[in-house]
Design a protein around this motif. Sequence first.
Motif, mmCIF file in Angstrom:
data_model
loop_
_atom_site.group_PDB
_atom_site.id
_atom_site.type_symbol
_atom_site.label_atom_id
_atom_site.label_comp_id
_atom_site.label_asym_id
_atom_site.label_seq_id
_atom_site.Cartn_x
_atom_site.Cartn_y
_atom_site.Cartn_z
ATOM 1 N N GLY A 147 -4.485 11.576 11.900
ATOM 2 C CA GLY A 147 -4.851 11.010 10.610
ATOM 3 C C GLY A 147 -4.751 11.972 9.450
ATOM 4 O O GLY A 147 -5.371 11.750 8.399
ATOM 5 N N ALA A 148 -3.963 13.042 9.609
ATOM 6 C CA ALA A 148 -3.797 14.004 8.518
ATOM 7 C C ALA A 148 -3.252 13.300 7.284
ATOM 8 O O ALA A 148 -2.378 12.434 7.378
ATOM 9 C CB ALA A 148 -2.845 15.116 8.944
ATOM 10 N N PRO A 149 -3.758 13.635 6.102
ATOM 11 C CA PRO A 149 -3.296 12.969 4.877
ATOM 12 C C PRO A 149 -1.784 13.110 4.692
ATOM 13 O O PRO A 149 -1.258 14.219 4.695
ATOM 14 C CB PRO A 149 -4.056 13.710 3.765
ATOM 15 C CG PRO A 149 -5.272 14.247 4.434
ATOM 16 C CD PRO A 149 -4.832 14.601 5.823
ATOM 17 N N PRO A 150 -1.068 11.995 4.534
ATOM 18 C CA PRO A 150 0.385 12.053 4.338
ATOM 19 C C PRO A 150 0.755 12.292 2.885
ATOM 20 O O PRO A 150 -0.087 12.209 1.982
ATOM 21 C CB PRO A 150 0.851 10.666 4.800
ATOM 22 C CG PRO A 150 -0.307 9.776 4.442
ATOM 23 C CD PRO A 150 -1.551 10.601 4.647
ATOM 24 N N ALA A 151 2.023 12.575 2.660
ATOM 25 C CA ALA A 151 2.524 12.769 1.298
ATOM 26 C C ALA A 151 2.490 11.452 0.537
ATOM 27 O O ALA A 151 2.811 10.387 1.074
ATOM 28 C CB ALA A 151 3.942 13.318 1.336
ATOM 29 N N ILE A 152 2.098 11.513 -0.723
ATOM 30 C CA ILE A 152 2.080 10.338 -1.595
ATOM 31 C C ILE A 152 3.455 10.180 -2.233
ATOM 32 O O ILE A 152 4.003 11.139 -2.773
ATOM 33 C CB ILE A 152 0.991 10.495 -2.670
ATOM 34 C CG1 ILE A 152 -0.392 10.541 -2.006
ATOM 35 C CG2 ILE A 152 1.054 9.360 -3.693
ATOM 36 C CD1 ILE A 152 -1.505 10.996 -2.922
ATOM 37 N N LEU A 173 -7.195 1.778 -7.017
ATOM 38 C CA LEU A 173 -5.780 2.075 -7.183
ATOM 39 C C LEU A 173 -5.176 2.359 -5.817
ATOM 40 O O LEU A 173 -5.761 3.096 -5.018
ATOM 41 C CB LEU A 173 -5.606 3.285 -8.106
ATOM 42 C CG LEU A 173 -6.279 3.176 -9.483
ATOM 43 C CD1 LEU A 173 -6.205 4.511 -10.218
ATOM 44 C CD2 LEU A 173 -5.633 2.074 -10.313
ATOM 45 N N PHE A 174 -3.991 1.805 -5.569
ATOM 46 C CA PHE A 174 -3.363 1.914 -4.254
ATOM 47 C C PHE A 174 -1.997 2.595 -4.377
ATOM 48 O O PHE A 174 -1.221 2.299 -5.295
ATOM 49 C CB PHE A 174 -3.213 0.530 -3.629
ATOM 50 C CG PHE A 174 -4.532 -0.197 -3.495
ATOM 51 C CD1 PHE A 174 -5.328 -0.011 -2.381
ATOM 52 C CD2 PHE A 174 -4.982 -1.032 -4.502
ATOM 53 C CE1 PHE A 174 -6.552 -0.658 -2.261
ATOM 54 C CE2 PHE A 174 -6.199 -1.697 -4.409
ATOM 55 C CZ PHE A 174 -6.990 -1.497 -3.281
ATOM 56 N N PHE A 175 -1.721 3.489 -3.429
ATOM 57 C CA PHE A 175 -0.515 4.309 -3.490
ATOM 58 C C PHE A 175 0.275 4.207 -2.182
ATOM 59 O O PHE A 175 -0.299 3.996 -1.107
ATOM 60 C CB PHE A 175 -0.890 5.775 -3.758
ATOM 61 C CG PHE A 175 -1.568 5.983 -5.081
ATOM 62 C CD1 PHE A 175 -0.839 6.387 -6.186
ATOM 63 C CD2 PHE A 175 -2.929 5.750 -5.221
ATOM 64 C CE1 PHE A 175 -1.463 6.562 -7.422
ATOM 65 C CE2 PHE A 175 -3.567 5.923 -6.443
ATOM 66 C CZ PHE A 175 -2.827 6.325 -7.544
ATOM 67 N N ASP A 176 1.586 4.359 -2.310
ATOM 68 C CA ASP A 176 2.463 4.408 -1.147
ATOM 69 C C ASP A 176 2.505 5.831 -0.603
ATOM 70 O O ASP A 176 2.338 6.812 -1.345
ATOM 71 C CB ASP A 176 3.875 3.968 -1.530
ATOM 72 C CG ASP A 176 3.924 2.539 -2.027
ATOM 73 O OD1 ASP A 176 3.217 1.686 -1.444
ATOM 74 O OD2 ASP A 176 4.658 2.276 -3.001
ATOM 75 N N THR A 177 2.745 5.947 0.710
ATOM 76 C CA THR A 177 2.833 7.269 1.336
ATOM 77 C C THR A 177 4.082 7.356 2.206
ATOM 78 O O THR A 177 4.708 6.344 2.539
ATOM 79 C CB THR A 177 1.603 7.565 2.217
ATOM 80 O OG1 THR A 177 1.619 6.709 3.371
ATOM 81 C CG2 THR A 177 0.310 7.372 1.446
ATOM 82 N N ALA A 178 4.409 8.568 2.601
ATOM 83 C CA ALA A 178 5.613 8.808 3.395
ATOM 84 C C ALA A 178 5.530 8.175 4.779
ATOM 85 O O ALA A 178 6.550 7.853 5.379
ATOM 86 C CB ALA A 178 5.855 10.310 3.518
ATOM 87 N N THR A 179 4.325 7.985 5.310
ATOM 88 C CA THR A 179 4.168 7.409 6.648
ATOM 89 C C THR A 179 3.955 5.903 6.622
ATOM 90 O O THR A 179 3.945 5.261 7.672
ATOM 91 C CB THR A 179 2.977 8.053 7.367
ATOM 92 O OG1 THR A 179 1.777 7.764 6.623
ATOM 93 C CG2 THR A 179 3.154 9.555 7.491
ATOM 94 N N GLY A 180 3.773 5.331 5.425
ATOM 95 C CA GLY A 180 3.468 3.916 5.331
ATOM 96 C C GLY A 180 1.987 3.611 5.404
ATOM 97 O O GLY A 180 1.566 2.471 5.161
#
Length: 269
Positions: A147-152, A173-180
């Motif tokens: 569960g390490a924080p992924p890249a935004i 606010l919702f953001f996309d990440t590299a892992t989905g």
Amino acid sequence: MQAPATTAPASPYSYADVADLATTAPMAIHARIASATALKPERAPGVAAGSSRFYVEADVVSLIRGSGPLAARISYLVDLPLGAKGKPVKLKKKQPVLLFARPVAGAVAGSNSTGSVRLVAPDAQLPWDPATEARLRAVLTELVQPGAPPAITGFANGFHVPGTLPGEGETQLFFDTATGEPMSLTILTAADGSRRWAAAFGEIVDGSAAVPAQNTLAWYRLACGLPRRLPEARLAGTPPEDRRKAVSDYSVVLGALGDCTRTRKPPAG
């Protein structure tokens, strides 16, 4: 009389400097330079102005990150800034370095041969020191945790909802990440105008979660990965005053995180 305690020297590189490289490179190597040859310009296409390219052979001290066999001696190319009078710097024999690299397909990795690696950036060789290695290991320890924080990678959408009392409200606010995996920010405003916020990496939106401490992986993902401006078009469907409040709340988060301080350009990826 007891001698005064001495403070160990800090790393010359910021947390973001090290995290940029550690999150990009599948291999992190502590090595000692065995030999270094400055290449002539015609043999070093694409070198940035003010830099020179070296062919380096180095002896591996330890593989800090990576898997699979690695030769005792490795070779690679590195671009370094020119020294005094515009001449290539001198890389001393046995000089310790940290390398951030990828394996080269088909490279020999026998114990009596020289393997090859490719740096993740032309200058992804740092002078080794204990503080920088300690910072690197701290980043890597967090990076391999479940569960390490992924890249935004960008802003998805968001909204602001006024509260029941004048001045109260909540912004999500919702953001996309590299892992989905989802990543969200929740900012709560009390009736007296005070705000508190939290970040959530994952499905659960927890407004009471702790604010990430500086120089942690979660802080790095936010401070260095969040967009500097919130696109109001992604807040469509809410009244203009609510969109403005969401943008204002977001600026509070950016201010609380502080600057993503870097002393070097991050790898291209």
